[in-house]
Design a protein around this motif. Structure first.
Motif, PDB file in Angstrom:
ATOM      1  N   ARG A 201      -0.739   0.876 -11.376  1.00  0.00           N
ATOM      2  CA  ARG A 201      -0.857  -0.613 -10.972  1.00  0.00           C
ATOM      3  C   ARG A 201      -2.257  -1.357 -11.175  1.00  0.00           C
ATOM      4  NH1 ARG A 201      -0.609  -5.668 -10.554  1.00  0.00           N
ATOM      5  NH2 ARG A 201       0.714  -6.741  -9.087  1.00  0.00           N
ATOM      6  N   HIS A 202      -2.402  -2.167 -11.791  1.00  0.00           N
ATOM      7  CA  HIS A 202      -3.795  -3.044 -12.187  1.00  0.00           C
ATOM      8  C   HIS A 202      -4.178  -3.495 -10.582  1.00  0.00           C
ATOM      9  CE1 HIS A 202      -6.947  -5.238 -13.498  1.00  0.00           C
ATOM     10  NE2 HIS A 202      -7.031  -4.754 -14.492  1.00  0.00           N
ATOM     11  N   PRO A 203      -5.416  -3.372 -10.349  1.00  0.00           N
ATOM     12  CA  PRO A 203      -5.750  -3.827  -8.851  1.00  0.00           C
ATOM     13  C   PRO A 203      -5.578  -5.282  -9.060  1.00  0.00           C
ATOM     14  CG  PRO A 203      -7.391  -2.776 -10.069  1.00  0.00           C
ATOM     15  CD  PRO A 203      -6.495  -2.558 -10.803  1.00  0.00           C
ATOM     16  N   SER A 204      -5.761  -5.971 -10.034  1.00  0.00           N
ATOM     17  CA  SER A 204      -5.848  -7.598  -9.876  1.00  0.00           C
ATOM     18  C   SER A 204      -4.327  -8.152  -9.413  1.00  0.00           C
ATOM     19  CB  SER A 204      -6.045  -8.173 -11.034  1.00  0.00           C
ATOM     20  OG  SER A 204      -7.643  -7.602 -11.366  1.00  0.00           O
ATOM     21  N   PHE A 205      -4.383  -9.447  -9.033  1.00  0.00           N
ATOM     22  CA  PHE A 205      -3.135 -10.327  -8.935  1.00  0.00           C
ATOM     23  C   PHE A 205      -2.289  -9.570  -7.939  1.00  0.00           C
ATOM     24  CE2 PHE A 205      -4.556 -10.720 -13.478  1.00  0.00           C
ATOM     25  CZ  PHE A 205      -4.845 -12.165 -13.467  1.00  0.00           C
ATOM     26  N   ALA A 209      -3.378  -3.028  -3.207  1.00  0.00           N
ATOM     27  CA  ALA A 209      -2.682  -2.109  -2.186  1.00  0.00           C
ATOM     28  C   ALA A 209      -1.972  -0.969  -2.882  1.00  0.00           C
ATOM     29  CB  ALA A 209      -1.766  -2.551  -1.180  1.00  0.00           C
ATOM     30  N   GLN A 210      -1.147  -1.147  -3.913  1.00  0.00           N
ATOM     31  CA  GLN A 210      -0.357  -0.172  -4.573  1.00  0.00           C
ATOM     32  C   GLN A 210      -1.218   0.679  -5.495  1.00  0.00           C
ATOM     33  OE1 GLN A 210       2.794  -1.599  -7.291  1.00  0.00           O
ATOM     34  NE2 GLN A 210       3.080   0.509  -8.059  1.00  0.00           N
ATOM     35  N   PHE A 211      -2.441   0.075  -6.075  1.00  0.00           N
ATOM     36  CA  PHE A 211      -3.468   0.800  -6.918  1.00  0.00           C
ATOM     37  C   PHE A 211      -4.017   1.737  -5.911  1.00  0.00           C
ATOM     38  CE2 PHE A 211      -7.986   0.944  -7.796  1.00  0.00           C
ATOM     39  CZ  PHE A 211      -7.984   1.633  -9.110  1.00  0.00           C
ATOM     40  N   ARG A 212      -4.426   1.402  -4.668  1.00  0.00           N
ATOM     41  CA  ARG A 212      -4.954   2.421  -3.748  1.00  0.00           C
ATOM     42  C   ARG A 212      -4.215   3.544  -3.403  1.00  0.00           C
ATOM     43  NH1 ARG A 212      -7.773  -2.162   0.379  1.00  0.00           N
ATOM     44  NH2 ARG A 212      -8.835  -3.302  -1.578  1.00  0.00           N
ATOM     45  N   ARG A 213      -2.950   3.261  -3.101  1.00  0.00           N
ATOM     46  CA  ARG A 213      -2.041   4.291  -2.701  1.00  0.00           C
ATOM     47  C   ARG A 213      -1.973   5.434  -3.820  1.00  0.00           C
ATOM     48  NH1 ARG A 213       0.999   0.007  -0.532  1.00  0.00           N
ATOM     49  NH2 ARG A 213       2.215  -0.330  -2.203  1.00  0.00           N
ATOM     50  N   GLN A 214      -1.837   4.692  -4.946  1.00  0.00           N
ATOM     51  CA  GLN A 214      -1.640   5.630  -6.317  1.00  0.00           C
ATOM     52  C   GLN A 214      -2.771   6.399  -6.676  1.00  0.00           C
ATOM     53  OE1 GLN A 214      -0.774   2.654  -8.987  1.00  0.00           O
ATOM     54  NE2 GLN A 214       1.422   3.142  -9.105  1.00  0.00           N
ATOM     55  N   ASN A 225     -10.994   8.927   2.227  1.00  0.00           N
ATOM     56  CA  ASN A 225     -10.807   7.828   3.018  1.00  0.00           C
ATOM     57  C   ASN A 225     -10.809   6.330   2.306  1.00  0.00           C
ATOM     58  OD1 ASN A 225     -10.913   9.540   5.294  1.00  0.00           O
ATOM     59  ND2 ASN A 225     -13.305   9.562   5.108  1.00  0.00           N
ATOM     60  N   LEU A 226     -10.010   6.409   1.342  1.00  0.00           N
ATOM     61  CA  LEU A 226      -9.996   5.312   0.394  1.00  0.00           C
ATOM     62  C   LEU A 226      -8.876   4.250   1.481  1.00  0.00           C
ATOM     63  CD1 LEU A 226     -10.115   3.659  -2.061  1.00  0.00           C
ATOM     64  CD2 LEU A 226      -7.988   4.523  -2.719  1.00  0.00           C
ATOM     65  N   PRO A 227      -9.632   3.086   1.665  1.00  0.00           N
ATOM     66  CA  PRO A 227      -8.879   2.092   2.716  1.00  0.00           C
ATOM     67  C   PRO A 227      -7.696   1.517   1.990  1.00  0.00           C
ATOM     68  CG  PRO A 227     -11.042   1.096   1.758  1.00  0.00           C
ATOM     69  CD  PRO A 227     -10.850   2.616   1.336  1.00  0.00           C
ATOM     70  N   MET A 228      -6.497   1.534   2.749  1.00  0.00           N
ATOM     71  CA  MET A 228      -5.248   1.033   2.267  1.00  0.00           C
ATOM     72  C   MET A 228      -5.131  -0.527   2.522  1.00  0.00           C
ATOM     73  SD  MET A 228      -3.691   3.606   0.773  1.00  0.00           S
ATOM     74  CE  MET A 228      -5.430   4.038   0.183  1.00  0.00           C
TER      75      MET A 228
END
Length: 230
Positions: A201-205, A209-214, A225-228
């Motif tokens: 998932r592209h982190p824009s728009f 949150a999905q980008f960080r989870r992936q 520790n990537l913040p969700m």
């Protein structure tokens, strides 16, 4: 994709050739940061400064040998158009230099330091990794509408086709374990040139949150520790 060149000297030769090819591109309604100077924002000789930034980046990446690559769509008008560095704005030049060990990076504009939302999210994620990925764009220039030079648009198929060899050349320098496409457009571009990859998932728009989870799932113990949220 071809295997990594046998020597760093060969990789550097390919990188220099890539930089020359980038600087030679001239397309309508496309700002080439390695060829063009922006009258509104650029310092004198800005295109040369951005070329130097790119060369310093590629040389540092060759020495670092990143195992993964993140491929975005195009350069943004607040990010790579100004810095000449993929997925990176002026506010993150220092972070970029530290992560890759790149020396001599310069701010190529004379106006106030610019921040880009996508770059902020990308560098937030990179800060949680043990080692940075190789960063690049499917279309390594800034496409814009004819009457809106300081806005973003997606590159057109004909524009990509005119520069597809540049993307192939950039990836040919390295031997990645995994190539990640940031969003559908980057994924489509990699598919067109036959590069196996995973689409994220592209982190824009609203996609951060999905980008960080992936990212946390893909890098596992290689992320810290990537913040969700936030």
């Amino acid at each position: 994709m071809q295997r990594r060149p046998r020597s760093q000297s060969e990789a550097r030769r390919l990188a220099r050739s890539l930089c020359r090819d980038l600087a030679a591109v001239e397309l309508p309604d496309v700002f080439n940061p390695y060829r063009h100077n922006c009258a509104a924002h650029d310092a004198p000789h800005a295109a040369a400064l951005r070329q130097n930034n790119l060369i310093a980046y590629l040389e540092a990446a060759i020495a670092l040998r990143p195992e993964t690559a993140w491929i975005g769509r195009d350069l943004g008008y607040r990010g790579g158009r100004r810095t000449g560095l993929p997925l990176t704005d002026e506010a993150h030049l220092e972070a970029f230099a530290k992560a890759f060990g790149a020396k001599g990076l310069s701010k190529a504009t004379r106006t106030e330091t610019c921040r880009e939302r996508t770059a902020a999210e990308i560098w937030r994620a990179i800060g949680a990794l043990e080692a940075p990925p190789f960063l690049w764009n499917a279309f390594p220039f800034h496409p814009h509408e004819a009457d809106a030079p300081f806005g973003n648009r997606a590159h057109r198929r004909v524009e990509f086709d005119a520069c597809a060899e540049i993307l192939k050349s950039a990836l040919r320098i390295f031997d990645f374990e995994t190539v990640y496409a940031l969003g559908a457009d980057a994924s489509a571009a990699l598919t067109r040139i036959g590069v196996p990859h995973k689409r994220l998932r592209h982190p824009s728009f609203g996609g951060h949150a999905q980008f960080r989870r992936q990212m946390a799932q893909e890098y596992g113990e290689g992320s810290r520790n990537l913040p969700m949220n936030g």
